[in-house]
Design an enzyme around this catalytic site. Structure first.
Site, PDB file in Angstrom:
ATOM      1  N   ILE A  41       0.810  -1.224   0.000  1.00 20.40           N
ATOM      2  CA  ILE A  41       0.000   0.000   0.000  1.00 20.40           C
ATOM      3  C   ILE A  41       0.834   1.260   0.000  1.00 20.40           C
ATOM      4  O   ILE A  41       0.370   2.328  -0.386  1.00 20.40           O
ATOM      5  CB  ILE A  41      -0.976   0.083   1.198  1.00 20.40           C
TER       6      ILE A  41
ATOM      7  N   GLY B 281       7.882   3.778   1.946  1.00 16.09           N
ATOM      8  CA  GLY B 281       8.487   4.875   2.688  1.00 16.09           C
ATOM      9  C   GLY B 281       9.924   5.049   2.265  1.00 16.09           C
ATOM     10  O   GLY B 281      10.349   4.465   1.268  1.00 16.09           O
ATOM     11  N   ALA B 282      10.666   5.855   3.010  1.00 15.35           N
ATOM     12  CA  ALA B 282      12.065   6.079   2.676  1.00 15.35           C
ATOM     13  C   ALA B 282      12.887   4.817   2.924  1.00 15.35           C
ATOM     14  O   ALA B 282      13.907   4.597   2.298  1.00 15.35           O
ATOM     15  CB  ALA B 282      12.619   7.239   3.482  1.00 15.35           C
ATOM     16  N   GLU B 283      12.412   3.964   3.833  1.00 14.64           N
ATOM     17  CA  GLU B 283      13.194   2.776   4.174  1.00 14.64           C
ATOM     18  C   GLU B 283      12.485   1.488   3.854  1.00 14.64           C
ATOM     19  O   GLU B 283      13.123   0.469   3.651  1.00 14.64           O
ATOM     20  CB  GLU B 283      13.423   2.740   5.692  1.00 14.64           C
ATOM     21  N   ALA B 284      11.169   1.510   3.912  1.00 15.94           N
ATOM     22  CA  ALA B 284      10.434   0.253   3.944  1.00 15.94           C
ATOM     23  C   ALA B 284       9.324   0.181   2.907  1.00 15.94           C
ATOM     24  O   ALA B 284       8.864   1.199   2.390  1.00 15.94           O
ATOM     25  CB  ALA B 284       9.820   0.074   5.332  1.00 15.94           C
TER      26      ALA B 284
ATOM     27  N   ILE C 287       5.432  -1.131   2.633  1.00 17.35           N
ATOM     28  CA  ILE C 287       4.342  -1.314   3.579  1.00 17.35           C
ATOM     29  C   ILE C 287       3.226  -2.124   2.924  1.00 17.35           C
ATOM     30  O   ILE C 287       2.711  -1.720   1.875  1.00 17.35           O
ATOM     31  CB  ILE C 287       3.776   0.056   4.038  1.00 17.35           C
TER      32      ILE C 287
ATOM     33  N   LYS D  87      -6.919  -6.196  10.857  1.00 15.59           N
ATOM     34  CA  LYS D  87      -6.192  -5.622   9.729  1.00 15.59           C
ATOM     35  C   LYS D  87      -4.833  -5.139  10.246  1.00 15.59           C
ATOM     36  O   LYS D  87      -4.777  -4.366  11.211  1.00 15.59           O
ATOM     37  CB  LYS D  87      -6.994  -4.452   9.152  1.00 15.59           C
TER      38      LYS D  87
ATOM     39  N   ASP E 232      13.258  11.086  13.514  1.00 15.90           N
ATOM     40  CA  ASP E 232      12.805  11.517  12.183  1.00 15.90           C
ATOM     41  C   ASP E 232      11.403  12.108  12.357  1.00 15.90           C
ATOM     42  O   ASP E 232      10.442  11.707  11.697  1.00 15.90           O
ATOM     43  CB  ASP E 232      12.784  10.336  11.206  1.00 15.90           C
TER      44      ASP E 232
HETATM   45  N1  LIG Z   1       0.617   1.313  11.116  1.00 15.74           N
HETATM   46  C1  LIG Z   1       0.337   1.869   9.929  1.00 15.74           C
HETATM   47  N2  LIG Z   1      -0.931   2.000   9.509  1.00 15.74           N
HETATM   48  C2  LIG Z   1      -1.226   2.543   8.319  1.00 15.74           C
HETATM   49  N3  LIG Z   1      -0.310   2.992   7.461  1.00 15.74           N
HETATM   50  C3  LIG Z   1       0.981   2.935   7.815  1.00 15.74           C
HETATM   51  C4  LIG Z   1       1.373   2.354   9.066  1.00 15.74           C
HETATM   52  N4  LIG Z   1       2.722   2.402   9.141  1.00 15.74           N
HETATM   53  C5  LIG Z   1       3.145   2.974   7.988  1.00 15.74           C
HETATM   54  N5  LIG Z   1       2.122   3.302   7.176  1.00 15.74           N
HETATM   55  C6  LIG Z   1       2.205   3.926   5.842  1.00 15.74           C
HETATM   56  O1  LIG Z   1       3.446   3.615   5.238  1.00 15.74           O
HETATM   57  C7  LIG Z   1       4.245   4.759   5.026  1.00 15.74           C
HETATM   58  C8  LIG Z   1       5.709   4.466   5.336  1.00 15.74           C
HETATM   59  O2  LIG Z   1       5.837   3.982   6.657  1.00 15.74           O
HETATM   60  P1  LIG Z   1       7.024   4.415   7.634  1.00 15.74           P
HETATM   61  O3  LIG Z   1       6.913   3.644   8.898  1.00 15.74           O
HETATM   62  O4  LIG Z   1       7.063   5.881   7.766  1.00 15.74           O
HETATM   63  O5  LIG Z   1       8.279   3.837   6.832  1.00 15.74           O
HETATM   64  P2  LIG Z   1       9.621   4.516   6.320  1.00 15.74           P
HETATM   65  O6  LIG Z   1      10.602   4.252   7.395  1.00 15.74           O
HETATM   66  O7  LIG Z   1       9.931   3.768   5.082  1.00 15.74           O
HETATM   67  O8  LIG Z   1       9.366   5.963   6.103  1.00 15.74           O
HETATM   68  C9  LIG Z   1       3.649   5.810   5.951  1.00 15.74           C
HETATM   69  O9  LIG Z   1       3.859   7.084   5.478  1.00 15.74           O
HETATM   70  C10 LIG Z   1       2.173   5.429   5.938  1.00 15.74           C
HETATM   71  O10 LIG Z   1       1.555   5.962   4.797  1.00 15.74           O
HETATM   72 MG   LIG Z   2       8.449   7.452   7.267  1.00 15.16          MG
END
Ligand SMILES: Nc1ncnc2c1ncn2[C@@H]1O[C@H](COP(=O)(O)OP(=O)(O)O)[C@@H](O)[C@H]1O
Ligand SMILES: [Mg+2]
Lengths: 357, 227
Positions: B9, B12-15, B17, B26, B126
């Site tokens: 869905i 992100g910058a690292e991951a 999702i 969910k 961050d």
């Molecule tokens: N628990 C969550 N529920 C819903 N969406 C999430 C959740 N965690 C992350 N996301 C979605 O995924 C995106 C990237 O997650 P994040 O944890 O910020 O990873 P990164 O370290 O890659 O930035 C978020 O901006 C958000 O849109």
């Molecule tokens: Mg993030």
């Protein structure tokens, strides 16, 4: 870049009839440069871009030596630029000069010369922010409108975007700039100056002595960076290496890799935060081919457009001052010679620029 | 974890999702990935250590009652965290579309939760608008703790506030003044570790890249990259 190249202006400027010749002077730091451009029908053609660099024999830049260098070469550089452009000084329509940020004595050489030309030949004078000029020339040559801007030089390491007619800093170094890190390290281990040989920085030459890598202190805070821990650790290991070339090479390689990885990571975080679709890399360190390759890879990974300014315009130059001076002039931002002031600590985000998004 | 049938869905910058179903709930599967522009040794180090940190900090904050997703499973070596799904949007994407009063409320909540987190000697690392989700019920949820850490150094806390206020300045300059002011006020109200000093440190950090004291600045400029 060869002369007589032309570019379409990627920012909005008031429509203007006829043509304009702009003469730009750069002298903020180690470079004395003159650029001459011609503007017509929303296009800018490069007529000349000539510069001369002060290269310290020992240590870093000594401001008084640098300013003496600028004084000594100014006549020759101006003459060469005019002859390359095939014009005489009376053909100039506008004089632009970098008023900061930079070293006081160096800034004053350019400012004094520009004031003189303006007053003596009665030419309108425009002040230019040196940092803004690095960015504007990148946007012009790379044809970018709204990039994520990565500005890396000896005096600056920052990430910015434009919003509401200002540059907005998103991330920066919390201590030393990237170029400064590379210069200081290579100088301290005794392999520089000269910092650049045949287009390569001393760190790159040294890094070729080994392909091994040891992770070094890596400090990223959101979109901010800190290089001081990395520098201290690398210097300590380098000292332990004694004169062993392979071991030194390993430290150079590891320092460069760690620093560049850190920069790329904050670029990545900024991309995610802003959702920009273009990355523009500018400033002296943009000449580094290893760094450029990393930017190409990250751009491909995210499917965004990337442009890095080539060495001829990545380093300090007069062309970027002439071009940004043109933008200033088209928006009527003219000053009287007696009103022109230099600002050593002029910030990127200090002023509104009417051509920005 | 591969058994969770899931779909991507967000990135992100690292991951990466994914959303999935776990015991009828969910959930989000956050998978940290290797980057082609990062050294392989760093890739391995960061995927493991940041996953470990994030899982640890998330559960600690969740149990303390802070608005963060609850952790369900963690695979440190695989770089995977399964956590509660939060229905919402990133503040960085939608802040400008919200009514002014809501924005002010949000700034207060962010200040309050930052203070509560710092009271536990945890910093985020961050702390920007991209890592705050705004939910359907108009509350905020803080995510993305990979750069978080434990520290008693107020500099780390100040950096969090600095990152937040600067991300607002860059993305939504029209609200930056009121947002930052209100965030700082609430921060001071809820801080038990000398919020005043943290706020003072924020201005100090801001000054570094800019008005750094004369001598430091001089030294830096003198060393400008040649070329
Ligand atoms: N628990 C969550 N529920 C819903 N969406 C999430 C959740 N965690 C992350 N996301 C979605 O995924 C995106 C990237 O997650 P994040 O944890 O910020 O990873 P990164 O370290 O890659 O930035 C978020 O901006 C958000 O849109
Ligand atoms: Mg993030």
């Amino acid at each position: 870049m060869s002369t007589k190249m032309c570019f379409e202006i990627p920012v909005l400027v008031p429509s203007t009839k006829g043509s304009l010749v702009v003469f730009g002077v750069e002298s903020t730091s180690h470079t004395f440069g003159v650029g001459i451009i011609e503007f017509q029908n929303n296009n800018v053609c490069v007529l000349a871009n000539v510069s001369s660099q002060y290269k310290p024999e020992r240590g870093g830049i000594h401001p008084s030596e640098a300013s003496q260098h600028h004084v000594n070469v100014s006549n020759e550089v101006v003459k060469r630029a005019l002859s390359e452009a095939g014009i005489s000084i009376s053909d100039i329509d506008v004089v632009a000069v970098a008023v900061g940020p930079g070293l006081g004595p160096c800034l004053r050489v350019g400012a004094t010369l520009a004031r003189f030309i303006s007053a003596y030949w009665g030419k309108p004078l425009v002040p230019v922010n040196h940092a803004v000029a690095h960015i504007e020339i990148g946007k012009l040559v790379g044809n970018m409108r709204d990039p994520l801007i990565v500005y890396v030089s000896g005096g600056n390491t920052l990430i910015a975007v434009q919003k509401d007619k200002r540059y907005r800093v998103l991330g920066e170094t919390l201590d030393i700039p990237l170029g400064n890190l590379l210069d200081t390290f290579t100088r301290e281990i005794g392999i520089a100056p000269p910092y650049i040989v045949g287009g390569k920085h001393a760190i790159d030459i040294c890094a070729e002595w080994s392909s091994e890598f040891t992770p070094l202190p890596y400090t990223v805070k959101g979109s901010d960076l800190s290089f001081s821990g990395l520098l201290t650790a690398a210097l300590r290991i380098a000292r332990e290496a004694g004169g062993d070339k392979t071991k030194l090479g390993r430290v150079c390689n590891s320092l460069r890799e760690t620093a560049f990885n850190m920069l790329i990571e904050v670029v990545e975080r900024s991309l995610m935060l802003t959702g920009k679709r273009e990355i523009l890399l500018v400033g002296g360190v943009a000449s580094n081919t290893v760094l450029r390759e990393k930017f190409e890879t990250i751009a491909r990974f995210y499917g965004v457009r990337y442009y890095g300014t080539p060495p001829e315009i990545a380093g300090d130059n007069g062309l970027m001052i002439a071009y940004t001076g043109l933008l200033q002039y088209l928006y009527g931002r003219i000053v009287k010679p007696e009103e022109l002031v230099v600002k050593q600590r002029l910030r990127l985000d200090e002023e509104v620029y009417p051509w920005l998004l | 974890m591969a058994s969770l049938s899931n779909s991507l869905i967000a990135r992100g910058a690292e991951a990466e999702i994914y959303v999935a179903d776990f015991l009828g709930i969910k959930v989000v599967v956050k998978k940290r990935v290797s980057k082609p522009y990062r050294n392989p040794i760093f890739n391995k180090m960061f995927i493991e250590s940041r996953t470990r940190t994030e899982a640890k900090v998330l559960s600690e904050l969740y149990l303390a009652g802070l608005p963060v997703p609850s952790v369900i499973l963690v695979d440190e070596e695989g770089g995977v965290i399964v956590m509660e799904y939060v229905e919402g949007s990133r503040l960085s994407d939608i802040l400008g579309t919200l009514p002014r009063e809501t924005i002010i409320d949000i700034s207060g909540s962010i200040g309050k939760y930052a203070a509560l987190m710092h009271n536990m000697e945890i910093y985020h690392g961050d702390f920007t608008l991209a890592n705050i989700l705004f939910t359907r019920s108009s509350s905020i949820v803080i995510i993305d703790f990979g750069l978080a850490g434990y520290s008693t150094d107020i500099e780390e806390y100040a950096i969090d506030l600095h990152l937040m206020s600067r991300s607002i300045e860059a993305l939504y300059p029209e609200f930056s003044e009121i947002f930052t002011k209100n965030m700082f006020e609430k921060y001071k109200e809820y801080s038990k570790i000398g919020g005043e000093n943290v706020i003072r440190k924020v201005s100090e950090i801001r000054a570094r890249g800019r008005y750094v004291d004369r001598e430091v600045r001089k030294a830096i400029l003198r060393e400008r990259y040649i070329g």
